[in-house]
Design a protein around this motif. Structure first.
Motif, PDB file in Angstrom:
ATOM      1  N   THR A  91       0.826  -1.209   0.000  1.00  0.00           N
ATOM      2  CA  THR A  91       0.000   0.000   0.000  1.00  0.00           C
ATOM      3  C   THR A  91       0.859   1.257   0.000  1.00  0.00           C
ATOM      4  OG1 THR A  91      -1.754  -1.177   1.196  1.00  0.00           O
ATOM      5  CG2 THR A  91      -1.829   1.234   1.220  1.00  0.00           C
ATOM      6  N   VAL A  92       1.901   1.256   0.835  1.00  0.00           N
ATOM      7  CA  VAL A  92       2.809   2.410   0.888  1.00  0.00           C
ATOM      8  C   VAL A  92       3.531   2.583  -0.451  1.00  0.00           C
ATOM      9  CG1 VAL A  92       4.886   3.322   1.992  1.00  0.00           C
ATOM     10  CG2 VAL A  92       3.112   2.254   3.385  1.00  0.00           C
ATOM     11  N   GLN A  93       3.961   1.462  -1.040  1.00  0.00           N
ATOM     12  CA  GLN A  93       4.640   1.524  -2.337  1.00  0.00           C
ATOM     13  C   GLN A  93       3.717   2.078  -3.413  1.00  0.00           C
ATOM     14  OE1 GLN A  93       5.767  -2.305  -3.863  1.00  0.00           O
ATOM     15  NE2 GLN A  93       6.955  -1.479  -5.557  1.00  0.00           N
ATOM     16  N   LEU A  94       2.468   1.622  -3.418  1.00  0.00           N
ATOM     17  CA  LEU A  94       1.499   2.080  -4.413  1.00  0.00           C
ATOM     18  C   LEU A  94       1.190   3.564  -4.231  1.00  0.00           C
ATOM     19  CD1 LEU A  94      -0.114   0.896  -6.753  1.00  0.00           C
ATOM     20  CD2 LEU A  94      -1.987   0.450  -5.163  1.00  0.00           C
ATOM     21  N   ALA A  95       1.045   4.003  -2.979  1.00  0.00           N
ATOM     22  CA  ALA A  95       0.787   5.422  -2.712  1.00  0.00           C
ATOM     23  C   ALA A  95       1.958   6.283  -3.186  1.00  0.00           C
ATOM     24  CB  ALA A  95       0.540   5.629  -1.224  1.00  0.00           C
ATOM     25  N   ALA A  96       3.185   5.796  -2.970  1.00  0.00           N
ATOM     26  CA  ALA A  96       4.366   6.533  -3.415  1.00  0.00           C
ATOM     27  C   ALA A  96       4.408   6.627  -4.939  1.00  0.00           C
ATOM     28  CB  ALA A  96       5.629   5.854  -2.897  1.00  0.00           C
ATOM     29  N   MET A  97       4.028   5.551  -5.630  1.00  0.00           N
ATOM     30  CA  MET A  97       4.032   5.555  -7.089  1.00  0.00           C
ATOM     31  C   MET A  97       2.969   6.508  -7.637  1.00  0.00           C
ATOM     32  SD  MET A  97       4.716   1.544  -7.980  1.00  0.00           S
ATOM     33  CE  MET A  97       4.809   1.848  -9.745  1.00  0.00           C
ATOM     34  N   PHE A  98       1.801   6.553  -7.004  1.00  0.00           N
ATOM     35  CA  PHE A  98       0.774   7.515  -7.414  1.00  0.00           C
ATOM     36  C   PHE A  98       1.287   8.938  -7.223  1.00  0.00           C
ATOM     37  CE2 PHE A  98      -2.497   4.179  -7.450  1.00  0.00           C
ATOM     38  CZ  PHE A  98      -3.304   4.614  -8.477  1.00  0.00           C
ATOM     39  N   GLY A  99       1.972   9.183  -6.106  1.00  0.00           N
ATOM     40  CA  GLY A  99       2.532  10.507  -5.853  1.00  0.00           C
ATOM     41  C   GLY A  99       3.551  10.904  -6.903  1.00  0.00           C
ATOM     42  N   VAL A 100       4.432   9.954  -7.279  1.00  0.00           N
ATOM     43  CA  VAL A 100       5.433  10.224  -8.319  1.00  0.00           C
ATOM     44  C   VAL A 100       4.753  10.483  -9.659  1.00  0.00           C
ATOM     45  CG1 VAL A 100       7.339   9.202  -9.638  1.00  0.00           C
ATOM     46  CG2 VAL A 100       7.241   8.919  -7.165  1.00  0.00           C
ATOM     47  N   TRP A 101       3.722   9.698  -9.960  1.00  0.00           N
ATOM     48  CA  TRP A 101       2.964   9.865 -11.204  1.00  0.00           C
ATOM     49  C   TRP A 101       2.374  11.272 -11.297  1.00  0.00           C
ATOM     50  CZ3 TRP A 101      -2.455   7.364 -12.229  1.00  0.00           C
ATOM     51  CH2 TRP A 101      -2.803   7.513 -13.577  1.00  0.00           C
ATOM     52  N   TYR A 102       1.742  11.731 -10.232  1.00  0.00           N
ATOM     53  CA  TYR A 102       1.139  13.066 -10.215  1.00  0.00           C
ATOM     54  C   TYR A 102       2.209  14.159 -10.293  1.00  0.00           C
ATOM     55  CZ  TYR A 102      -3.186  10.729  -8.714  1.00  0.00           C
ATOM     56  OH  TYR A 102      -4.293   9.936  -8.640  1.00  0.00           O
ATOM     57  N   LEU A 103       3.288  13.974  -9.543  1.00  0.00           N
ATOM     58  CA  LEU A 103       4.337  14.993  -9.508  1.00  0.00           C
ATOM     59  C   LEU A 103       4.998  15.155 -10.875  1.00  0.00           C
ATOM     60  CD1 LEU A 103       5.658  16.886  -7.410  1.00  0.00           C
ATOM     61  CD2 LEU A 103       7.416  15.140  -7.089  1.00  0.00           C
ATOM     62  N   LEU A 104       5.282  14.036 -11.537  1.00  0.00           N
ATOM     63  CA  LEU A 104       5.882  14.093 -12.863  1.00  0.00           C
ATOM     64  C   LEU A 104       4.935  14.752 -13.867  1.00  0.00           C
ATOM     65  CD1 LEU A 104       7.571  10.571 -13.024  1.00  0.00           C
ATOM     66  CD2 LEU A 104       8.739  12.783 -12.929  1.00  0.00           C
ATOM     67  N   TYR A 327       6.656   9.662 -16.605  1.00  0.00           N
ATOM     68  CA  TYR A 327       5.322   9.586 -15.996  1.00  0.00           C
ATOM     69  C   TYR A 327       4.459   8.540 -16.697  1.00  0.00           C
ATOM     70  CZ  TYR A 327       2.175  12.140 -19.263  1.00  0.00           C
ATOM     71  OH  TYR A 327       1.380  12.514 -20.324  1.00  0.00           O
ATOM     72  N   GLN A 328       4.688   8.329 -18.003  1.00  0.00           N
ATOM     73  CA  GLN A 328       3.916   7.299 -18.699  1.00  0.00           C
ATOM     74  C   GLN A 328       4.388   5.904 -18.320  1.00  0.00           C
ATOM     75  OE1 GLN A 328       2.484   8.281 -22.804  1.00  0.00           O
ATOM     76  NE2 GLN A 328       4.078   9.837 -22.710  1.00  0.00           N
ATOM     77  N   GLN A 329       5.692   5.752 -18.093  1.00  0.00           N
ATOM     78  CA  GLN A 329       6.208   4.462 -17.626  1.00  0.00           C
ATOM     79  C   GLN A 329       5.653   4.127 -16.244  1.00  0.00           C
ATOM     80  OE1 GLN A 329       7.752   2.063 -18.975  1.00  0.00           O
ATOM     81  NE2 GLN A 329       9.420   2.641 -20.311  1.00  0.00           N
ATOM     82  N   VAL A 330       5.648   5.108 -15.345  1.00  0.00           N
ATOM     83  CA  VAL A 330       5.106   4.892 -13.997  1.00  0.00           C
ATOM     84  C   VAL A 330       3.621   4.561 -14.076  1.00  0.00           C
ATOM     85  CG1 VAL A 330       4.643   5.991 -11.770  1.00  0.00           C
ATOM     86  CG2 VAL A 330       6.831   6.357 -12.906  1.00  0.00           C
ATOM     87  N   SER A 331       2.915   5.213 -14.992  1.00  0.00           N
ATOM     88  CA  SER A 331       1.491   4.939 -15.166  1.00  0.00           C
ATOM     89  C   SER A 331       1.252   3.481 -15.552  1.00  0.00           C
ATOM     90  CB  SER A 331       0.910   5.867 -16.233  1.00  0.00           C
ATOM     91  OG  SER A 331      -0.432   5.538 -16.532  1.00  0.00           O
ATOM     92  N   TYR A 332       2.080   2.957 -16.460  1.00  0.00           N
ATOM     93  CA  TYR A 332       1.940   1.559 -16.868  1.00  0.00           C
ATOM     94  C   TYR A 332       2.332   0.610 -15.739  1.00  0.00           C
ATOM     95  CZ  TYR A 332       0.888   2.522 -21.768  1.00  0.00           C
ATOM     96  OH  TYR A 332       0.279   2.924 -22.936  1.00  0.00           O
TER      97      TYR A 332
END
Length: 395
Positions: A91-104, A327-332
């Motif tokens: 859950t923490v990892q997924l939340a961090a990835m969403f944060g990176v996705w939005y920030l990028l 950001y597109q790579q993180v999205s995938y």
């Protein structure tokens, strides 16, 4: 007094082997078999002399007794705690990835808009961004950070068509971003679900549910309301953003069909990587043909003489290219960890974050009616993502 702890005896294999043998081979006094009486009563009298005390003493004298192991019955609780810990980490990892996705996404839109304000060559900039992505992909495959794809000729022809849609869609988006405010472009791009439903119905005969159709009403109404009250509105910016919706959703609809057929041999990340490389090879010569060579040292020297900060332009163009691909790579990657509905909800929230951040950063004037239209469209996108999760009732 009863204890709260449950223990179980776990014996090694040699003890069970011992039980299969006669009791006199396991540490009990030897008895001459020929001297045993034949009557049942006599046999019972002999064996009754082995009291429970003698039995314990003989067991204690055996060398196999220390092999007994105590096993706690509380092991399932330990497994539950481990599962909870793993779920928390995920859950923490997924939340961090969403944060990176939005920030990028935020940084990409800011850098992209800053470049397009002073550098009016969207085709050249888009080709440069695809070039940044191509370099990153080749490094990823060259260092074996991700397995290289294996595609057939028929797959390549299908991917080629997707790459054409991907190229045109991103080019049209950059043209729109150069003409109107970032917030307005993303408000128009909230119309993507409308084109997804329309194209799926036209090409594949997929009939949307009543809930899906109902969710499209606030989307269309909100975009119309925002467009009528947009300060930076012009038809080129509006038309290219709407056209990018059409091309991007055409790509998405057909890519889903391709992935269903080849999901074992080609995953989302490699599909996106191949599309990016083809898009760069396709757009680079097209940009030179349409806009000329606008990234040569001679042109940059001329631009500097006209007052353009070339160093700042190059740095921000490079950052926009890196953010664009990453950001597109993180999205995938996120799409590989969650279901499509959750990803769609996250994408809706991302659009809200990008619109709000761009309005704040660029100090875009927004009227109350315009804000209402944007909010209505984004709420419709959220409802659409929820409606797609609902399964139609069987007749």
């Amino acid at each position: 007094m009863a204890t709260n702890y449950a223990l179980a005896l776990s014996t090694p294999k040699p003890f069970f082997t011992c039980l299969k043998q006669s009791p006199f081979q396991c540490g009990f006094p030897a008895i001459n078999q020929s001297q045993l009486p034949t009557s049942c009563d006599a046999k019972h009298a002999i064996f009754s002399n082995f009291s429970s005390r003698n039995l314990v003493q003989n067991l204690c004298s055996s060398r196999r007794l220390p092999d007994f192991k105590l096993r706690s019955a509380a092991a399932p609780d330990s497994r539950d705690e481990a599962a909870k810990a793993d779920k928390l980490v995920r859950t923490v990892q997924l939340a961090a990835m969403f944060g990176v996705w939005y920030l990028l996404n935020i940084y990409f839109n800011i850098f992209n808009k800053q470049v397009l304000k002073v550098y009016h060559y969207p085709a050249t900039l888009t080709a440069f961004q695809f070039g940044c992505g191509t370099v990153m992909i080749l490094v990823m495959w060259g260092l074996n950070l991700y397995p290289k794809p294996k595609i057939t000729k028929s797959q390549f022809l299908q991917i080629l068509l997707l790459a054409v849609g991907h190229t045109i869609g991103n080019l049209l988006t950059n043209i729109s971003l150069g003409k109107v405010a970032v917030s307005f472009t993303h408000t128009i791009k909230a119309m993507e679900p409308f084109f997804t439903v329309l194209l799926s119905a036209i090409f594949f005969g997929e009939r949307p549910s009543l809930w899906v159709v109902s969710s499209l009403v606030p989307i269309v109404g909100g975009v119309a309301l925002a467009s009528c009250t947009e300060v930076s509105f012009n038809w080129i910016g509006f038309g290219t953003a709407m056209a990018s919706n059409l091309t991007n959703q055409t790509r998405n609809v057909f890519s889903k069909k391709l992935m269903r057929k080849n999901d074992e041999s080609l995953d989302n990340i490699n599909l996106f990587s191949i599309i990016t490389i083809i898009s760069f090879l396709f757009l680079a010569p097209a940009a030179i043909f349409l806009e000329g060579v606008k990234f040569s040292p001679s042109y940059l020297q001329y631009a500097a003489s006209e007052g353009l900060n070339v160093k700042e332009l190059c740095v921000r163009a490079l950052l926009s290219g890196l953010c664009f691909h990453t950001y597109q790579q993180v999205s995938y990657m996120i799409l590989g960890m969650v279901n499509p509905v959750t990803h769609a909800v996250g994408n809706s929230v991302k659009r809200v974050v990008v619109i709000v951040s761009s309005v704040i950063f660029f100090q875009t004037p927004v009227s109350p009616v315009n804000s209402l239209g944007t909010a209505l469209a984004l709420a419709g996108v959220f409802l659409y993502s929820r409606a797609k999760k609902m399964k139609p009732k069987a007749a």
